[in-house]
Design an enzyme around this catalytic site. Structure first.
Site, PDB file in Angstrom:
ATOM      1  N   ILE A   1       0.530  -0.825  -0.223  1.00  0.00           N
ATOM      2  CA  ILE A   1       0.122   0.394   0.096  1.00  0.00           C
ATOM      3  C   ILE A   1       1.007   1.253   0.165  1.00  0.00           C
ATOM      4  CG2 ILE A   1      -1.866  -1.349   1.013  1.00  0.00           C
ATOM      5  CD1 ILE A   1      -1.180   0.289   3.422  1.00  0.00           C
ATOM      6  N   LYS A   2       0.698   2.860  -0.626  1.00  0.00           N
ATOM      7  CA  LYS A   2       1.365   3.578  -0.825  1.00  0.00           C
ATOM      8  C   LYS A   2       1.387   4.662   0.238  1.00  0.00           C
ATOM      9  CE  LYS A   2       2.917   6.231  -4.763  1.00  0.00           C
ATOM     10  NZ  LYS A   2       4.063   5.943  -4.284  1.00  0.00           N
ATOM     11  N   ALA A   3       1.980   3.957   1.524  1.00  0.00           N
ATOM     12  CA  ALA A   3       1.327   4.680   2.723  1.00  0.00           C
ATOM     13  C   ALA A   3       2.618   6.214   2.632  1.00  0.00           C
ATOM     14  CB  ALA A   3       0.728   4.272   3.903  1.00  0.00           C
TER      15      ALA A   3
END
Length: 304
Positions: A154-156
């Site tokens: 995920i692009k956190a």
């Protein structure tokens, strides 16, 4: 070149200089932010714009919000309309790069889930300087985050502390960038992009179990390559030492697009120049993002 004058804040277009966030929001105190980098490509023939793989970017954003347990959901149609207004408000005359951030703007304890807000900024982005010459990479001593610690798929923003340390070390060591290894010592990705290599004529990339981002650009290259050339892209674990057997290599991402890799750990990749397959992949990719019609896979979403 045009400059960004307007940003999108929870659906409202506001001046770039007026964008604000409270210093005690969870986005600041606990890095509770997921984000996307998107592109709206300009069609030279008529000056029209379309977002490239908007739906896939927003769907990945939705999964990130779910994993982070945000208390609301961003819908694709909502974001298409809002981002269209943002792009038009800035009156661009070249391709547009968009940074979309969704975060918990509320003040509270670590487990606070809302309220959820978002910002989006549209800006020009020059072609990366390494797109023609290639990058010199070094294998980093910083390991890539594991899925059981802070899921890299995920692009956190919190994940990018790991990437930033890696990039800073690479620069201190005299490299343009780095390659990160998993905690098991397998090749993962670069701090800023996914990794591909060519060996014995086969295009190879670390698989999704190699602590990589589920990259939209990586998926685009795999699907385009397999259709164009009729050969599979090999997705598997890659050993560190196998990097030195590569005859070509490149990294890819929405912001970076496709950048050749010319050396790893100061050893040349192939002849130390961008390779033939890499150049063919670059040409194939740019043909796709600019050829908005016909669009068999529905990857191009016109501005509203």
């Amino acid at each position: 070149m045009w400059t960004p004058e307007w940003v999108l804040s929870d659906g409202e277009i506001i001046r770039h200089a007026d964008a604000r966030i409270h210093p005690l929001s969870l986005a600041v105190t606990y890095a509770t932010t997921v984000f996307e980098g998107l592109r709206a490509y300009r069609r030279p023939e008529d000056g029209s714009y379309s977002f490239f793989r908007l739906r896939e970017h927003i769907e990945r954003l939705q999964v990130g919000m779910k994993v982070m347990r945000f208390d609301r959901r961003i819908e694709v149609d909502e974001m298409q309309e809002a981002l269209s207004r943002l792009v038009r408000a800035n009156s661009p005359d070249t391709d547009v790069y968009i940074r979309l951030l969704v975060f918990i703007s509320g003040i509270g304890l670590m487990a606070t889930r809302g309220p959820v807000s978002y910002f989006a900024v549209a800006q020009p982005r020059d072609k990366p300087k390494f797109a023609e010459t290639g990058m010199q990479l070094g294998v980093s001593s910083w390991s890539r985050l594991s899925d059981n610690a802070s899921p890299p798929r995920i692009k956190a923003t919190a994940n990018y502390h790991n990437a930033r340390l890696t990039q800073l070390q690479a620069q201190a060591d005299g490299y343009d960038g780095a390659i990160m290894l998993t905690s098991q010592g397998k090749v993962s990705e670069a701090p800023i992009a996914c990794f591909f290599m060519v060996r014995d004529g086969e295009l190879i990339t670390p698989n999704l179990g190699s602590s990589i981002l589920e990259s939209v650009t990586r998926d685009s290259i795999i699907r385009l390559y397999e259709r164009r050339f009729g050969r599979p892209v090999i997705q598997r674990e890659v050993d560190r030492s196998e990097l030195y057997f590569a005859q070509e290599a490149f990294i890819c991402g929405t912001g970076q697009e496709i950048i050749p890799v010319t050396s790893i750990d100061r050893l040349p990749v192939g002849d130390g120049k961008p390779g033939e397959i890499t150049r063919r992949v670059q040409a194939m990719y740019f043909e796709c993002v600019r050829r908005m019609v016909p669009d068999e896979w529905g990857w191009h979403t016109p501005l509203l």
